[in-house]
Design a protein around this motif. Structure first.
Motif, mmCIF file in Angstrom:
data_model
loop_
_atom_site.group_PDB
_atom_site.id
_atom_site.type_symbol
_atom_site.label_atom_id
_atom_site.label_comp_id
_atom_site.label_asym_id
_atom_site.label_seq_id
_atom_site.Cartn_x
_atom_site.Cartn_y
_atom_site.Cartn_z
ATOM 1 N N THR A 111 26.170 61.129 -11.329
ATOM 2 C CA THR A 111 26.187 60.486 -10.025
ATOM 3 C C THR A 111 27.048 59.234 -10.032
ATOM 4 O O THR A 111 26.969 58.407 -10.950
ATOM 5 N N LEU A 112 27.851 59.078 -8.974
ATOM 6 C CA LEU A 112 28.647 57.875 -8.749
ATOM 7 C C LEU A 112 28.155 57.170 -7.495
ATOM 8 O O LEU A 112 27.696 57.811 -6.539
ATOM 9 N N PHE A 113 28.256 55.850 -7.501
ATOM 10 C CA PHE A 113 27.893 55.053 -6.335
ATOM 11 C C PHE A 113 29.099 54.211 -5.941
ATOM 12 O O PHE A 113 29.735 53.595 -6.805
ATOM 13 N N ILE A 114 29.418 54.185 -4.647
ATOM 14 C CA ILE A 114 30.528 53.375 -4.152
ATOM 15 C C ILE A 114 29.962 52.289 -3.243
ATOM 16 O O ILE A 114 29.279 52.582 -2.259
ATOM 17 N N GLU A 115 30.234 51.040 -3.593
ATOM 18 C CA GLU A 115 29.797 49.904 -2.784
ATOM 19 C C GLU A 115 30.962 49.416 -1.928
ATOM 20 O O GLU A 115 32.099 49.344 -2.377
ATOM 21 N N ASN A 116 30.660 49.094 -0.663
ATOM 22 C CA ASN A 116 31.649 48.529 0.266
ATOM 23 C C ASN A 116 32.889 49.421 0.394
ATOM 24 O O ASN A 116 34.023 48.968 0.276
ATOM 25 N N PHE A 117 32.638 50.711 0.633
ATOM 26 C CA PHE A 117 33.764 51.630 0.788
ATOM 27 C C PHE A 117 34.411 51.459 2.157
ATOM 28 O O PHE A 117 33.733 51.405 3.188
ATOM 29 N N ASN A 118 35.750 51.380 2.136
ATOM 30 C CA ASN A 118 36.530 51.258 3.363
ATOM 31 C C ASN A 118 37.623 52.315 3.405
ATOM 32 O O ASN A 118 38.271 52.600 2.389
ATOM 33 N N TYR A 119 37.829 52.879 4.597
ATOM 34 C CA TYR A 119 38.888 53.863 4.829
ATOM 35 C C TYR A 119 39.084 53.942 6.340
ATOM 36 O O TYR A 119 38.089 54.053 7.086
ATOM 37 N N ASP A 120 40.324 53.889 6.816
ATOM 38 C CA ASP A 120 40.551 53.837 8.263
ATOM 39 C C ASP A 120 40.387 55.183 8.966
ATOM 40 O O ASP A 120 40.394 55.256 10.203
ATOM 41 N N GLY A 121 40.233 56.258 8.184
ATOM 42 C CA GLY A 121 39.977 57.567 8.775
ATOM 43 C C GLY A 121 41.193 58.258 9.360
ATOM 44 O O GLY A 121 41.066 59.333 9.960
ATOM 45 N N LYS A 122 42.378 57.687 9.180
ATOM 46 C CA LYS A 122 43.572 58.230 9.825
ATOM 47 C C LYS A 122 44.389 59.156 8.924
ATOM 48 O O LYS A 122 45.393 59.732 9.371
ATOM 49 N N GLY A 123 43.967 59.314 7.670
ATOM 50 C CA GLY A 123 44.703 60.200 6.776
ATOM 51 C C GLY A 123 44.394 61.664 7.063
ATOM 52 O O GLY A 123 43.318 62.006 7.565
ATOM 53 N N ALA A 124 45.334 62.536 6.737
ATOM 54 C CA ALA A 124 45.168 63.970 7.008
ATOM 55 C C ALA A 124 44.358 64.646 5.918
ATOM 56 O O ALA A 124 44.692 64.540 4.736
ATOM 57 N N ASP A 125 43.267 65.324 6.309
ATOM 58 C CA ASP A 125 42.484 66.169 5.406
ATOM 59 C C ASP A 125 42.083 65.418 4.136
ATOM 60 O O ASP A 125 42.292 65.877 3.013
ATOM 61 N N ALA A 126 41.486 64.240 4.320
ATOM 62 C CA ALA A 126 41.130 63.383 3.188
ATOM 63 C C ALA A 126 39.717 63.697 2.692
ATOM 64 O O ALA A 126 38.779 63.826 3.490
ATOM 65 N N VAL A 127 39.560 63.776 1.360
ATOM 66 C CA VAL A 127 38.263 64.033 0.727
ATOM 67 C C VAL A 127 38.171 63.194 -0.546
ATOM 68 O O VAL A 127 39.173 62.663 -1.037
ATOM 69 N N PHE A 128 36.944 63.066 -1.079
ATOM 70 C CA PHE A 128 36.800 62.492 -2.416
ATOM 71 C C PHE A 128 37.170 63.567 -3.429
ATOM 72 O O PHE A 128 36.697 64.704 -3.358
ATOM 73 N N TRP A 129 37.997 63.193 -4.415
ATOM 74 C CA TRP A 129 38.635 64.142 -5.320
ATOM 75 C C TRP A 129 38.554 63.567 -6.731
ATOM 76 O O TRP A 129 38.825 62.383 -6.940
ATOM 77 N N VAL A 130 38.134 64.334 -7.703
ATOM 78 C CA VAL A 130 38.031 63.864 -9.085
ATOM 79 C C VAL A 130 38.749 64.833 -10.012
ATOM 80 O O VAL A 130 38.971 66.011 -9.678
#
Length: 483
Positions: free
Chosen positions: A86-105
């Protein structure tokens, strides 16, 4: 294996009071608490710390992995390893304007198209929307651990580019529960097994003995080796500010309240305020690499009054359930003394008025031979092993249905298995799932049984002489606490 007895206890200001209204309904009230029968061999004492004015310390989210490097679309945030899955992200920001954006590892040296998607909460193929200083939990897919990864990215599947990424250190040590040793410098009549720090707010103390001879002896969380009245006193097992009574080979779980952490203290102590004497203590290392408390992970804010509730399901099996309502979901802990390759099941009857096995919605939980935890969403047509879509079958056996449960943690210590998971309150599949009510009684069933080869759930059994049927008659109110 000798089965042990468990009791649920509450501190008045951190847990729901309840009383037995009739033989089948337990409902919350403001002035009493259910205390279930005690067996002689062993108890579970759940001690909640006395809540003072609170501490303004920064929440602990686990081992910090790194910070997002921003490339496009204002991607920012701090990333922590909660455990190896499990990963935890604090204070995540993203403007939502990117095309087909997902979390990727992925496991390559830098983000590329060979990676794979990880989900926020429930599995979802939805792309990321706008986020402003959000806190998020990412669960890795089955068979993947944090130590297998080299990076986390906000990735555009359409253009195969990274909008922002975190490159992991070469060595990542995922947090784990840690043994810190037994009580030391004990007075005569006091002893314990090795104390386990389960997470940032929880101690597990096995084989605790105290002869009861001291005056005003209580558990304390202390900042120095010599306890004083400025430290944190703990309530007794009945939720009262009273000295400890006699204990013999008992198991104690101490859970600190919101705003307090094991990192705030150097010692867990038994101290007599009347005698100004320590009866035993164990030092808390400052460099513990332990998981954060589930209450912190679930983002419970100061405004929320939700607290963990607790009900005993069966004394002889040492089986109890704890739960916390959070938003549109519920966090559930199942705790019990079960054998290797056995499962614990918690089900919700489709009949709202009584507990019925047939047609119930159930969570089946277990640890496999490698110690890995599992939780599976099941539909219980009857008590037979699943065959051709009939019997006790996983929801994903049926077309259009799936597993709506998320495993948060799983561990076994001193013979006690604890599995924590989360599920939605609302039934996501009306045919195979059941709603969880926050405003009325809930018919609940439980089971213990064996896991066969291939992780198949066998017909349930009850570990008591001449008893083979497991259905309870309890109807429990599951809800939030109102102050």
């Amino acid at each position: 294996m000798q089965k042990t007895s468990w009791r649920c206890f509450f501190s008045p200001n951190v847990a729901q009071k309840s009383k037995l209204v009739n033989k089948s309904v337990i409902a919350p009230v403001a002035s009493s608490v259910v205390i279930l029968p005690q067996l002689k061999k062993m108890l579970l004492l759940l001690l909640f710390a006395f809540v003072g004015s609170g501490l303004g310390t920064r929440p602990y989210y686990g081992a910090k992995v790194g910070e997002f490097t921003t490339y496009f679309h204002d991607v920012r945030g701090d990333v922590f390893a909660v455990n190896d899955k499990t990963l935890f992200i604090e204070n995540f920001n993203y403007d939502g304007k990117g095309a087909d954006a997902v979390f990727w590892v992925g496991g390559t040296t830098e983000p590329d198209s060979t990676g794979f998607m990880v989900h926020v909460g429930q599995d979802s193929e939805e792309t990321l929307g706008p986020s402003k200083d959000q806190s998020l939990i990412l669960h890795l897919p089955a068979g993947i651990k944090i130590t297998d990864l080299r990076w986390l990215s906000v990735w555009s599947r359409k253009f195969s580019i990274s909008f922002g990424s975190v490159i992991f250190p070469k060595i990542v040590a995922p947090p784990r529960p840690t043994v810190i040793g037994p009580l030391n410098n004990t007075r005569e009549g006091v002893s314990s097994g090795d104390v386990l720090v389960i997470d940032s707010q929880t101690f597990f103390i096995p084989n605790f003995n105290y002869d009861g001879s001291g005056q005003n002896v209580r558990w304390w969380a202390s900042k120095e080796s010599k306890t004083n009245l400025e430290d944190l006193p703990l309530y007794d097992e009945g939720g009262r500010d009273l000295p400890l009574q006699q204990y013999q080979n008992e198991t104690v779980i101490i859970s600190l309240p919101d705003g307090y952490s094991v990192f705030d203290y150097r010692f867990l102590s038994l101290w007599s305020s009347s005698e100004n004497e320590n009866y035993g203590s164990v030092e808390i290392p400052s460099d513990l690499n332990i998981p954060p408390s589930p209450r912190i992970l679930d983002l419970v804010t100061e405004r929320e009054v939700n607290k963990f509730n607790c009900e005993m399901l069966n004394d002889n099996l040492g089986l109890q359930v704890r739960w916390l309502i959070k938003g549109n979901g519920i966090i559930i802990h199942l705790v019990g003394n079960i054998e290797h390759s056995e499962y614990m099941a918690l089900g919700f009857s489709k009949d709202d008025t009584e507990t019925k096995f047939d047609g119930a919605d159930a969570a089946i939980t277990w640890l496999d031979k490698d110690g890995k935890g599992h939780v599976a969403d099941y539909y219980l047509e009857n008590t037979e092993i699943c065959e051709n879509g009939h019997g006790m079958c996983p929801d994903d056996t049926y077309e259009g249905s799936g597993n709506n449960l998320i495993l948060l943690s799983a561990k076994k210590f001193n013979g006690t298995t604890t599995i924590t998971f989360k599920r939605p309150l609302k039934a996501e599949d009306k045919l195979y799932d059941q709603n969880i009510y926050t405003d009325g009684p809930q018919a609940v069933l439980w089971a213990i049984g064996s896991i066969q080869d291939g992780n198949l759930v066998a017909s349930p059994t009850l570990y008591a002489p001449k008893e083979t049927f497991f259905l309870t008659s309890d109807v429990i109110r599951i809800g939030t606490v109102h102050h």
